[in-house]
Design a protein around this motif. Sequence first.
Motif: not given
Length: 495
Positions: A430-434, A463-478
């Motif tokens: 969730x993005x911070x207000x503003x 809806x409250x502004x924000x974004x979705x971050x997929x993480x499964x396909x990416x290695x730790x360094x990525x």
Amino acid sequence: MFKHSQLETVKAWLAHPAHAALPLHARIQRAIRQLILDGALGRGKPLPASRALAKSLGLSRDTIETAYAQLHAEGFIERRVGSGSFVAEATELASSRRHASRDTAFRSQAPNLSRRGESMFRSGGVRELLSPRPFAPGIPETRSFPLRLWERLERQVLKEVGTAALLHGDPQGVEPLRRAIADYVNLERGAHATADRVLILTSSQQALALCASVLLDAGERIFIEDPVYYGARKAFDAAGLECVPIQLDHQGLLVEQIVSEPRRARAVFLTPSHQFPTGATLSLDRRLALIEWAARHQAWIIEDDYDSEFHYAGKPTACVQGLDPHERTIYIGTFTKSLFPGLRIGYAVLPRELIEPMTVARTLLDGHSAPLAQMTLARFMEGGHFGAHVRAMRGIYAERLGLLAGLVGKHLDGIAEAQVPAGGLQMPCLLHPGLSERAAVDAARRAGIALLGLSSLHAAGHGQPGFLMGFAAYAPNEIEAAVSKLATALREAKC
């Protein structure tokens, strides 16, 4: 500002009875898109400021912003921080092609599509990135998949069945795979399934499209989560259904809103294991209340359990289908998330009365799924390899989720706050207000990072502004490199 004729075109879209089932922001989006495609709005032309257009139409600014956000996501407009919104340069090609077709004698003036065909075409479909980049959601790790084992099992199938694997298959799916799926969902998800109740499909998206067309008629109502999985919403819109959004809280869908809703609906769609995109898990008491509502009104529950294998905190709740003694629940699953997207195998566990109608309807779409892939997957499951792979990936994904949450807290402090889910392949922030969601998504895209904005998934656009971050396909360094790059991009864009 729009010319008078352009403004009147938008108003006509809002008032037209054929568009009454669409939310306001979708009507505005499609009206402006049509102006662009018709050449009435040329490339580079500015669009009215959202505040000004909202005033002209007598609507809220949020509604206009949601329409603009979707136009931007589809590539029809460009949004420049501090300058406004403009028709994208690439639209010239689409516009010129349309005008050329009108002037060519051997082509019809315009596609003669049905209302449903027009809706499907204008929705843009559901498209996935062919080359995933952080942080595209819903993509599993494929580099760890046991390819040699899969090849060996496939060779075994070919050796035993020979060219029979190259022929047409059973529209319902091969029996060994249906049996393996039934055994799996009974054991792991608490379902009540038998092989004869399983329908093998190419994807969960196909299952949603089948449900929309077989169970409901155009114009009928379906309750959906708000926010909701975009693929489901597009399938229902394309079928001409009236989607009635139901709000959520930390325990999932507010079922009491359904029970008390005076308008009747033929079905409800939900993702109860961990809701897309919030990650909430539907509580047991609400599951039971929903089952009783469906039985009382002879309505259908469409349960999408799309990535239920990946639960990281505590034991997952039993699926709704396994709790439903009235057989009003259609349970949908897919191997796209648990194995790999190229497999193209999903499934539905059906109430007995729907087995034949859904199987017959499926033959009108694509006939059957590839037998060789089905038989190979059946052996993969029967040999215990599927369970072992899921357990291994569950541990990997849990580590990546923890890493991502920590990095967001460290590098995006003051910009966004992670909402760590109990399961799934993506994490909402969730993005911070503003702060502007559109500016954040745009800045990320310019940096080579894919973020899915949360507000576009809300039917009402609030809806409250924000974004979705997929993480499964990416290695730790990525993940580390991408979060650092994202933080730089967002701070430079002053998001």
